[in-house]
Motif scaffolding. Sequence first.
Motif, PDB file in Angstrom:
ATOM      1  N   VAL A  83       0.838  -1.203   0.000  1.00 13.54           N
ATOM      2  CA  VAL A  83       0.000   0.000   0.000  1.00 13.54           C
ATOM      3  C   VAL A  83       0.867   1.244   0.000  1.00 13.54           C
ATOM      4  O   VAL A  83       0.597   2.218  -0.722  1.00 13.54           O
ATOM      5  N   LEU A  84       1.939   1.220   0.775  1.00 10.63           N
ATOM      6  CA  LEU A  84       2.818   2.382   0.852  1.00 10.63           C
ATOM      7  C   LEU A  84       3.490   2.650  -0.487  1.00 10.63           C
ATOM      8  O   LEU A  84       3.596   3.809  -0.916  1.00 10.63           O
ATOM      9  N   ARG A  85       3.940   1.603  -1.148  1.00 11.90           N
ATOM     10  CA  ARG A  85       4.578   1.795  -2.460  1.00 11.90           C
ATOM     11  C   ARG A  85       3.591   2.375  -3.473  1.00 11.90           C
ATOM     12  O   ARG A  85       3.937   3.258  -4.265  1.00 11.90           O
ATOM     13  N   LEU A  86       2.363   1.883  -3.447  1.00  9.00           N
ATOM     14  CA  LEU A  86       1.335   2.414  -4.341  1.00  9.00           C
ATOM     15  C   LEU A  86       1.039   3.863  -4.004  1.00  9.00           C
ATOM     16  O   LEU A  86       0.908   4.713  -4.898  1.00  9.00           O
ATOM     17  N   ALA A  87       0.933   4.162  -2.717  1.00  7.02           N
ATOM     18  CA  ALA A  87       0.666   5.532  -2.287  1.00  7.02           C
ATOM     19  C   ALA A  87       1.793   6.470  -2.711  1.00  7.02           C
ATOM     20  O   ALA A  87       1.553   7.622  -3.094  1.00  7.02           O
ATOM     21  N   ALA A  88       3.036   5.998  -2.654  1.00  5.96           N
ATOM     22  CA  ALA A  88       4.171   6.825  -3.066  1.00  5.96           C
ATOM     23  C   ALA A  88       4.086   7.157  -4.546  1.00  5.96           C
ATOM     24  O   ALA A  88       4.387   8.285  -4.961  1.00  5.96           O
ATOM     25  N   ARG A  89       3.676   6.194  -5.359  1.00  6.40           N
ATOM     26  CA  ARG A  89       3.521   6.464  -6.794  1.00  6.40           C
ATOM     27  C   ARG A  89       2.412   7.478  -7.031  1.00  6.40           C
ATOM     28  O   ARG A  89       2.524   8.348  -7.901  1.00  6.40           O
ATOM     29  N   ARG A  90       1.339   7.375  -6.261  1.00  5.13           N
ATOM     30  CA  ARG A  90       0.235   8.323  -6.410  1.00  5.13           C
ATOM     31  C   ARG A  90       0.630   9.715  -5.929  1.00  5.13           C
ATOM     32  O   ARG A  90       0.222  10.716  -6.522  1.00  5.13           O
ATOM     33  N   ALA A  91       1.406   9.788  -4.858  1.00  4.05           N
ATOM     34  CA  ALA A  91       1.840  11.088  -4.352  1.00  4.05           C
ATOM     35  C   ALA A  91       2.754  11.784  -5.349  1.00  4.05           C
ATOM     36  O   ALA A  91       2.775  13.022  -5.426  1.00  4.05           O
ATOM     37  N   ALA A  92       3.524  11.018  -6.115  1.00  2.00           N
ATOM     38  CA  ALA A  92       4.461  11.582  -7.080  1.00  2.00           C
ATOM     39  C   ALA A  92       3.815  11.890  -8.427  1.00  2.00           C
ATOM     40  O   ALA A  92       4.420  12.567  -9.265  1.00  2.00           O
ATOM     41  N   ALA A  93       2.601  11.395  -8.639  1.00  2.00           N
ATOM     42  CA  ALA A  93       1.915  11.603  -9.925  1.00  2.00           C
ATOM     43  C   ALA A  93       1.509  13.075 -10.073  1.00  2.00           C
ATOM     44  O   ALA A  93       1.216  13.748  -9.081  1.00  2.00           O
ATOM     45  N   GLY A 123      12.697   1.293   3.184  1.00  2.00           N
ATOM     46  CA  GLY A 123      13.926   2.047   2.951  1.00  2.00           C
ATOM     47  C   GLY A 123      13.667   3.256   2.075  1.00  2.00           C
ATOM     48  O   GLY A 123      12.676   3.966   2.259  1.00  2.00           O
ATOM     49  N   GLU A 124      14.524   3.488   1.100  1.00  2.00           N
ATOM     50  CA  GLU A 124      14.422   4.685   0.266  1.00  2.00           C
ATOM     51  C   GLU A 124      13.151   4.659  -0.584  1.00  2.00           C
ATOM     52  O   GLU A 124      12.827   3.660  -1.216  1.00  2.00           O
ATOM     53  N   VAL A 125      12.434   5.786  -0.581  1.00  2.00           N
ATOM     54  CA  VAL A 125      11.225   5.932  -1.377  1.00  2.00           C
ATOM     55  C   VAL A 125      11.458   7.063  -2.370  1.00  2.00           C
ATOM     56  O   VAL A 125      11.698   8.201  -1.979  1.00  2.00           O
ATOM     57  N   PRO A 126      11.413   6.787  -3.672  1.00  2.00           N
ATOM     58  CA  PRO A 126      11.625   7.843  -4.656  1.00  2.00           C
ATOM     59  C   PRO A 126      10.641   8.993  -4.482  1.00  2.00           C
ATOM     60  O   PRO A 126       9.442   8.777  -4.333  1.00  2.00           O
TER      61      PRO A 126
END
Length: 248
Positions: free
Chosen positions: A9-19, A69-72
Amino acid sequence: MRAGPFDRVLRLAARRAAAPNGLLFTERQLYYEVCRTVLPVHRLPRRLAFTVPPVVSYRAFRAALDRIGEVPGLLGPPRPRPATAGAHTPERDLFDYGLPRLLICGSAAVAAMLRANGIPMESACPVVSAADLPLAPGITAMLARAHGTVYVLHDASPAGLVFPERLPALTDIPDGVGIVPIGLRPAQTAPLHLTHMSGSRAVEVESVNPAVLLRSVHRLVRDVHRTGSPLIDIRRARRTGFLTWPAS
């Protein structure tokens, strides 16, 4: 280390936050995006106006963040600004010009996020935070020279809502320079079904999706034109807010 329940969920949320274009975002912006991913009430019609409690604890979110760890795109804590305005540039005539607009954020993290995503250049509007006050005399002189406007971005919280009114006590605001609060206000948070803080009805600016925040701030500091007295008018300010602009 074994993956936890929120990692995907966090990885998906990170992609959405960066969109949509690789935006940079704060840790709390990512947290609120996780909450929206778990409970996507923001998709409901705006006529159903309400805010929602956090559906993920910050402890669980932090634990997942530590595992991943690191989140783009994730920004670190905001760095201290130069003690003296203009110390970062060799231009000797920096303060000889007029400054038509300045954005002051209640949150240093939000100010850093806006700067990191190019708002000062795109909107021709320097961005500072409450932590940078009082403003340097050179900045206030530039505002006075252009009869500029100070825009104020704040949380929908007791402290945030009075921040624009307190501004003249925190820094010198020259005569003829307007102060325009642009949100958040409670009336703006409910139609978007934003997540309020745990144990409180206060809503942070960081609960707004990063792309919506950037687009809204840009439109307001560039497109809002006030008429009449340039001095602060709280009644008019209540009718103005960055989330009055379309989010699509």
